[in-house]
Design an enzyme around this catalytic site. Structure first.
Site, short mmCIF file in Angstrom:
data_model
loop_
_atom_site.label_atom_id
_atom_site.label_comp_id
_atom_site.label_asym_id
_atom_site.label_seq_id
_atom_site.Cartn_x
_atom_site.Cartn_y
_atom_site.Cartn_z
CE LYS A 13 -2.43 -0.82 3.74
NZ LYS A 13 -1.79 -2.06 4.22
NE ARG A 89 -4.69 -1.18 9.84
CZ ARG A 89 -3.61 -0.60 9.31
NH1 ARG A 89 -3.67 0.62 8.84
NH2 ARG A 89 -2.48 -1.26 9.24
NE ARG A 128 7.77 -2.85 6.43
CZ ARG A 128 6.45 -2.70 6.24
NH1 ARG A 128 5.97 -2.48 5.05
NH2 ARG A 128 5.63 -2.79 7.27
NE ARG A 161 6.12 -0.24 10.61
CZ ARG A 161 5.04 -0.23 9.83
NH1 ARG A 161 5.14 0.26 8.61
NH2 ARG A 161 3.91 -0.70 10.24
NE ARG A 172 1.66 -4.57 11.46
CZ ARG A 172 2.80 -4.40 10.78
NH1 ARG A 172 3.91 -4.97 11.19
NH2 ARG A 172 2.81 -3.67 9.70
#
Ligand code: AMP
Length: 216
Positions: A13, A89, A128, A161, A172
């Site tokens: 996204k 969401r 990531r 992160r 998540r």
């Protein structure tokens, strides 16, 4: 152009949102980025949101809706249009957004859904790494930096992160399936067109499909 971008964490996204924003000259609004910034600055919103974010849980709807009201009613920053990345969401957020957009008379043009399988998502997110200095993003599986742990562009040490750890990633994804995926049906039963895009390809191929869907 006024769009919503839906997709699981790691579906792309952020990347596609930035490309769409550039291509159509609209503002990308990422609730995740806004919340991380609030946490960094230690604002009242940041202080309330931090524990939810670190656990991979959703920040309460009323906090998110207050934040989005403030942003979407600011005509200056959104007059050319907007792309919402990471919002709504939940069903109450989607209903709140409908009310807000009706109030400011700016209906949505489309919903774009990026579809990616769970095993790919887990690798994308847990691999990531970001540069805290210049913002460059890498992936230890798919796009590693040339020197392990260092940014190619500025040499700073790369960081993960706080909510990208394996356990939080699983949570998540579960939260996405339970709360956010049902919004695809919510928008399908509205008058706003919903475009399903295969997100498991390279960035350019995904973006070509997004453009094609939006210009159809
Ligand atoms: P993201 O960068 O979009 O993956 O968001 C990171 C985290 O911020 C999420 O795991 C949530 O804790 C929180 N968050 C972002 N957007 C929302 C939202 N619309 N509603 C609730 N929590 C959110």
């Amino acid at each position: 152009m006024k769009l919503i971008l839906l997709g699981a964490p790691g579906a792309g996204k952020g990347t596609q949102g930035a490309l769409i924003a550039k291509r159509y000259g609209v503002t990308r609004i990422s609730t995740g980025d806004l919340l991380r910034d609030a946490v960094r600055r230690g604002t009242p919103l940041g202080l309330k949101a931090k524990a939810f974010m670190d656990a991979g849980e959703l920040v309460p709807d009323d906090l998110i809706l207050d934040l989005m009201r403030e942003i979407l009613t600011d005509e200056e920053s959104t007059h050319a249009g907007f792309i919402l990345d990471g919002f709504p969401r939940t069903r109450p957020q989607a209903e709140g957004l409908d009310e807000l957009l009706a109030e400011i008379e700016r209906p949505l043009d489309a919903v774009v859904v990026l579809e990616v399988e769970d095993d790919v998502l887990v690798k994308r997110i847990s691999g990531r790494r970001a540069c805290p200095e210049c913002g460059a993003v890498y992936n230890v599986y798919f796009e590693p930096p040339s020197t392990e742990g260092r940014c190619d562009q500025c040499g700073a040490a790369l960081v993960e992160r706080a909510d990208d750890t394996a356990e939080t990633v699983r949570r998540r994804l579960a939260v996405y399936r339970e709360n956010t995926e049902p919004l695809i049906e919510y928008y399908r039963s509205s008058t706003t067109p919903v475009h399903m895009i295969d997100g498991d390809r390279d960035v350019e191929a995904v973006f070509r499909d997004v453009e094609e869907a939006l210009e159809r």
